[in-house]
Design a protein around this motif. Sequence first.
Motif, mmCIF file in Angstrom:
data_model
loop_
_atom_site.group_PDB
_atom_site.id
_atom_site.type_symbol
_atom_site.label_atom_id
_atom_site.label_comp_id
_atom_site.label_asym_id
_atom_site.label_seq_id
_atom_site.Cartn_x
_atom_site.Cartn_y
_atom_site.Cartn_z
ATOM 1 N N PRO A 1 -4.033 -3.040 -9.557
ATOM 2 C CA PRO A 1 -3.969 -2.250 -8.601
ATOM 3 C C PRO A 1 -5.068 -1.265 -8.571
ATOM 4 N N GLY A 2 -5.205 -0.701 -7.312
ATOM 5 C CA GLY A 2 -6.444 -0.097 -6.915
ATOM 6 C C GLY A 2 -5.855 1.359 -6.311
ATOM 7 N N GLU A 3 -6.897 2.295 -6.591
ATOM 8 C CA GLU A 3 -6.570 3.688 -6.088
ATOM 9 C C GLU A 3 -7.745 4.400 -5.650
ATOM 10 N N ILE A 4 -7.533 5.207 -4.582
ATOM 11 C CA ILE A 4 -8.635 5.931 -4.072
ATOM 12 C C ILE A 4 -8.023 7.445 -4.018
ATOM 13 N N LYS A 5 -8.427 8.431 -4.503
ATOM 14 C CA LYS A 5 -7.950 9.746 -4.870
ATOM 15 C C LYS A 5 -9.282 10.524 -4.321
ATOM 16 N N GLU A 6 -9.023 11.386 -3.123
ATOM 17 C CA GLU A 6 -9.862 12.187 -2.726
ATOM 18 C C GLU A 6 -9.464 13.527 -2.541
ATOM 19 N N SER A 7 -10.106 14.622 -2.324
ATOM 20 C CA SER A 7 -9.919 16.152 -2.086
ATOM 21 C C SER A 7 -9.455 15.854 -0.503
ATOM 22 N N GLN A 8 -8.588 16.981 -0.135
ATOM 23 C CA GLN A 8 -8.464 16.651 1.563
ATOM 24 C C GLN A 8 -9.759 16.919 2.109
ATOM 25 N N GLU A 9 -10.646 17.765 1.693
ATOM 26 C CA GLU A 9 -11.969 18.179 2.619
ATOM 27 C C GLU A 9 -12.701 16.833 2.676
ATOM 28 N N ASP A 10 -12.715 16.179 1.201
ATOM 29 C CA ASP A 10 -13.427 14.989 1.178
ATOM 30 C C ASP A 10 -13.061 13.791 2.287
ATOM 31 N N PHE A 11 -11.696 13.826 2.403
ATOM 32 C CA PHE A 11 -10.951 12.932 2.999
ATOM 33 C C PHE A 11 -11.496 12.784 4.655
ATOM 34 N N CYS B 1 0.949 -1.250 0.140
ATOM 35 C CA CYS B 1 -0.126 0.078 0.177
ATOM 36 C C CYS B 1 0.739 1.353 -0.054
ATOM 37 N N GLN B 2 0.387 2.406 -0.594
ATOM 38 C CA GLN B 2 1.014 3.468 -0.437
ATOM 39 C C GLN B 2 -0.005 4.670 -0.433
ATOM 40 N N LEU B 3 0.317 5.851 0.601
ATOM 41 C CA LEU B 3 -0.430 6.502 0.910
ATOM 42 C C LEU B 3 0.374 8.008 0.674
ATOM 43 N N LEU B 4 -0.345 8.649 -0.107
ATOM 44 C CA LEU B 4 0.576 10.016 -0.621
ATOM 45 C C LEU B 4 -0.615 11.352 -0.313
ATOM 46 N N VAL B 5 -0.182 12.301 0.335
ATOM 47 C CA VAL B 5 -0.747 13.418 0.733
ATOM 48 C C VAL B 5 -0.167 14.388 0.006
ATOM 49 N N THR B 6 -0.847 15.107 -1.085
ATOM 50 C CA THR B 6 -0.370 16.420 -1.757
ATOM 51 C C THR B 6 -1.079 17.502 -1.315
ATOM 52 N N ARG B 7 -0.733 18.614 -1.779
ATOM 53 C CA ARG B 7 -1.397 19.788 -1.069
ATOM 54 C C ARG B 7 -2.858 20.094 -1.285
ATOM 55 N N ARG B 8 -3.563 19.236 -2.292
ATOM 56 C CA ARG B 8 -4.899 19.289 -2.540
ATOM 57 C C ARG B 8 -5.681 17.917 -2.084
ATOM 58 N N GLU B 9 -4.928 16.824 -2.482
ATOM 59 C CA GLU B 9 -5.506 15.237 -2.473
ATOM 60 C C GLU B 9 -4.981 14.397 -1.569
ATOM 61 N N VAL B 10 -5.536 13.480 -1.178
ATOM 62 C CA VAL B 10 -5.218 12.423 -0.463
ATOM 63 C C VAL B 10 -5.139 11.118 -1.345
ATOM 64 N N ILE B 11 -4.206 10.535 -1.803
ATOM 65 C CA ILE B 11 -4.173 9.347 -2.406
ATOM 66 C C ILE B 11 -3.894 8.082 -1.915
ATOM 67 N N PHE B 12 -4.660 6.993 -1.748
ATOM 68 C CA PHE B 12 -4.467 5.867 -1.333
ATOM 69 C C PHE B 12 -4.520 4.663 -2.395
ATOM 70 N N ARG B 13 -3.163 3.844 -2.430
ATOM 71 C CA ARG B 13 -3.049 2.910 -3.641
ATOM 72 C C ARG B 13 -2.817 1.578 -2.980
ATOM 73 N N TRP B 14 -3.294 0.641 -3.623
ATOM 74 C CA TRP B 14 -2.807 -0.807 -3.191
ATOM 75 C C TRP B 14 -2.548 -1.568 -4.320
ATOM 76 N N TRP B 15 -1.636 -2.636 -3.947
ATOM 77 C CA TRP B 15 -1.500 -3.721 -4.975
ATOM 78 C C TRP B 15 -1.837 -4.826 -4.384
ATOM 79 N N LYS B 16 -2.529 -5.968 -4.920
ATOM 80 C CA LYS B 16 -2.934 -7.159 -4.648
ATOM 81 C C LYS B 16 -1.542 -8.233 -4.837
ATOM 82 N N ILE B 17 -0.972 -8.789 -3.977
ATOM 83 C CA ILE B 17 -0.047 -9.917 -3.789
ATOM 84 C C ILE B 17 -0.376 -10.971 -3.354
#
Length: 189
Positions: free
Chosen positions: A51-61, A24-40
């Motif tokens: 691979p999956g990805e959830i991308k949300e604005s910081q407000e939505d997060f 899994c990867q968690l990435l916070v940018t100035r505007r978004e929060v991105i959560f990615r995962w790779w099934k192994i």
Amino acid sequence: MASLLREEVFERRGQAPAPSKDFCQLLVTRREVIFRWWKISLRNELRESRPGEIKESQEDFLGDSSLHIQIAIVFGAKVLEHVLSLCRGNYDFLERLPVPLLLYIISFLELEDIARLSQVSRRFEMICNSNALWENIVENLCDTITPEMKELAQEMGWKQFFFTNRIQLQLQLRRRRQKRDAQNKKLTE
């Protein structure tokens, strides 16, 4: 101050807790929060999963409790609290200053304050124990530093050099001279 923020504000990578092998990867940018995962998985039916990805604005997060739970499970509660704090706009600008500027600022602190600052984070521990900082402190506090003293300080570390008392330093310098003289004597014979 906003110019101190890079586009990527925070990133963590890791493996989901057992028995999962997912990455899994968690990435916070100035505007978004991105959560990615790779099934192994060794299972045939999961080998083709993408691979999956959830991308949300910081407000939505801030309002997405299901994503909060996923992040807490994979990365822990402290990481989740830190990400929530970032999304609320609570940035630690001091932590983001460039190292040369921090070295300059820290060099004006009292020794006791430097010791306390070194306990704040791994980054400050590294900076407060760095040879660059202690070389600066020694040069500011000592009247004269001979090339021989500088060589000894580089060999033993500037921080240790600073905290070594004068008698011990004189003894070590004398030993170094004797050793060098003995080596020169062998070369001339």
